[in-house]
Enzyme design. Structure first.
Site, mmCIF file in Angstrom:
data_model
loop_
_atom_site.group_PDB
_atom_site.id
_atom_site.type_symbol
_atom_site.label_atom_id
_atom_site.label_comp_id
_atom_site.label_asym_id
_atom_site.label_seq_id
_atom_site.Cartn_x
_atom_site.Cartn_y
_atom_site.Cartn_z
ATOM 1 N N GLN A 87 40.369 -16.374 -46.134
ATOM 2 C CA GLN A 87 40.050 -16.085 -44.800
ATOM 3 C C GLN A 87 41.149 -16.030 -44.213
ATOM 4 O O GLN A 87 41.603 -16.907 -44.203
ATOM 5 C CB GLN A 87 38.984 -16.823 -44.091
ATOM 6 C CG GLN A 87 39.108 -16.611 -42.931
ATOM 7 C CD GLN A 87 37.683 -17.188 -42.616
ATOM 8 O OE1 GLN A 87 38.020 -18.430 -41.921
ATOM 9 N NE2 GLN A 87 36.802 -17.374 -41.855
ATOM 10 N N CYS A 116 36.163 -18.332 -34.768
ATOM 11 C CA CYS A 116 36.704 -19.493 -33.997
ATOM 12 C C CYS A 116 36.486 -19.393 -32.685
ATOM 13 O O CYS A 116 36.826 -18.999 -32.132
ATOM 14 C CB CYS A 116 37.703 -20.286 -34.688
ATOM 15 S SG CYS A 116 38.233 -21.716 -34.759
ATOM 16 N N GLY A 187 22.403 -23.152 -39.619
ATOM 17 C CA GLY A 187 20.688 -23.506 -39.815
ATOM 18 C C GLY A 187 20.815 -24.370 -41.083
ATOM 19 O O GLY A 187 20.258 -25.012 -41.536
#
Length: 464
Positions: A87, A116, A187
């Site tokens: 990434q 980000c 989550g």
């Protein structure tokens, strides 16, 4: 045009998310061991990567991308080659393509961070800042899809409205990328406690795959179908990978602290907090013998490799100026904190009744790196590698002198009885102590400027 080779499938996968300071090689390998299908490295900035040189590290069996200051920015190995996604943080299509081509032979996929929200990312036009510039997004992704052999993906955040989010996603889809990761709402904290929770999350969101961040950072065995393993077992396995792949102790320490969380105030947590080396971390977790054995094996592999090729072995080479040079770096982790190469050299000079070593240190104006020449018995010694501080440069010069003479240099495991006998005296008179030696003075030792490529500024590693 290079044909894009979509060899990595993103359907029905469990994925380790990109996380700042967490997604280094030890964590990625650990996640794969525990059932992750794909692992992302931490976000790395395009400008930083473009300064790097690809180096095959035969001692570690890794491929390293090394910055001008010799810091390893990205390290990978064959074990993860078909699973790791690189990434990058970028705001420019051509830079992004240059980085992709630099790493594409060593990774399975290329990802662009568009999620980000941190200021250090967005102020450079990267990360979530790209979400407000769909034209730039399209150009970056289209350029990558057409120009690299690896599947291209991106990671975004949801926009303020569902309509805007869907519109952007459809535009991204038309660029031909392989997958889109959506950071909707985290989550891990409330929902993900084990493998079954990941599957429930997948069904609830109707997502093709699930990317896990914090829950995997806290315990990478979260991916196991049979449930997470005990934390102590996981941490020990992580430490073993960290030592085997020469991970910097500060990064190892950070990741272990994330795993311990509320146990940081425990006796083991306090030992970890106090650790100042990989060896001390290992000792805190009962792995002291493992550390010693592994570092001995690593040193032996390095010695064998050096002996195989005189050029790579840093054999002494004398240039026309009469200075004996080797490509040497002083790595603090390889030496006892009480005994340094400079102290060893000083002790040897005393024993041989020679004058004290004299160090002449210069600083290169463009990147402010240092190089030192040490004079011993009318011979001069120098490392060809520049260092970020005067002290490190002088230690490297001392190592060159010691190795050219076949003398002990204070590495961990070396024995030097005479030095131990006079260690306290040498400590009191260590020529590396700034109180006992004049620093490099721009008007004197630094009077000759050196021309070199400018080193880039340190770019903070971005969040996921």
């Amino acid at each position: 045009m290079i044909v894009n080779n979509l060899s990595l499938c993103y359907h029905n996968k469990l994925i380790l998310a990109p996380m700042v300071r967490v997604g280094t090689l030890p964590m990625r390998l650990l996640a794969l061991d525990y059932g992750a299908d794909i692992v992302y490295c931490e976000e790395l900035i395009d400008l930083k990567m473009l300064q790097c040189k690809r180096v095959v590290n035969e001692a570690l069996s890794t491929v390293d991308f090394v910055a001008p200051d010799d810091r390893v920015v990205f390290r990978t190995c064959e074990r993860e080659q078909s699973k790791v996604v690189f990434q990058m943080g970028t705001s420019d299509a051509e830079r992004a393509l240059a980085v992709a081509r630099l790493v594409e032979n060593d990774v399975a996929g290329i990802d662009v961070n568009m999620g980000c929200p941190k200021e250090y990312s967005t102020k450079g036009g990267m990360g979530a800042a790209l979400l407000s510039d769909p034209d730039k997004i399209e150009k970056i992704l289209s350029t990558l899809v057409k120009g690299t052999r690896r599947p291209v993906t991106c990671k975004i955040r949801i926009l303020p409205s569902l309509e805007d989010t869907l519109s952007l996603v459809k535009r991204i889809e038309r660029t031909g990328i392989a997958a889109i990761a959506v950071h909707g709402s985290g989550g891990s904290h409330d929902h993900i406690q084990g493998y079954l929770d990941i599957e429930d999350f997948r069904r609830a969101t109707a997502a093709s795959s699930v990317m896990v961040a914090r829950a995997a950072m806290w315990n990478p065995s979260i991916f196991l179908r049979e449930g997470p393993r005990p934390l102590e077992e996981v941490m020990q396995k992580y430490i073993r990978y960290a030592v085997q792949y020469d991970n910097h102790y500060t990064n190892t320490k950070y990741c272990l602290c994330q795993m311990l969380r509320e146990q940081l105030e425990s006796p083991q947590g306090r030992l970890l907090h106090a650790a100042q080396s990989s060896q001390e971390i290992c000792e805190a977790f009962g792995l002291g013998a493992f550390y010693e054995e592994t570092t001995r094996d690593l040193d032996a592999r390095r010695a064998k490799l050096l002996a195989r090729s005189p050029e790579e072995a840093e054999e002494p080479a004398e240039d026309t100026s009469g200075i004996i040079k080797m490509a040497i770096k002083f790595d603090r982790r390889a030496y006892s904190p009480q005994i340094t190469p400079k102290m060893c050299l000083l002790e040897w000079c005393r024993r041989e009744k020679l004058a004290q070593p004299v160090y002449e240190t210069v600083q290169r104006p463009l990147d402010r790196l240092f190089s030192s020449v040490v004079t011993v018995a009318e011979r001069k010694y120098q490392s060809t590698l520049w260092d970020k501080s005067k002290k490190l440069a002088e230690q490297a010069a001392a190592i060159v002198c010691l190795r050219s003479q076949g003398l002990p240099e204070g590495r961990l495991g070396e024995e030097s009885p005479s030095l131990h006998k006079r260690k306290r005296e040498a400590l009191d008179q260590d020529p590396g102590d700034p109180t006992t030696q004049e620093p490099a003075v721009p008007g004197e030792l630094c009077k000759k400027p050196f021309v070199a490529l400018a080193g880039g500024q340190e770019s903070p590693l971005e969040g996921w």
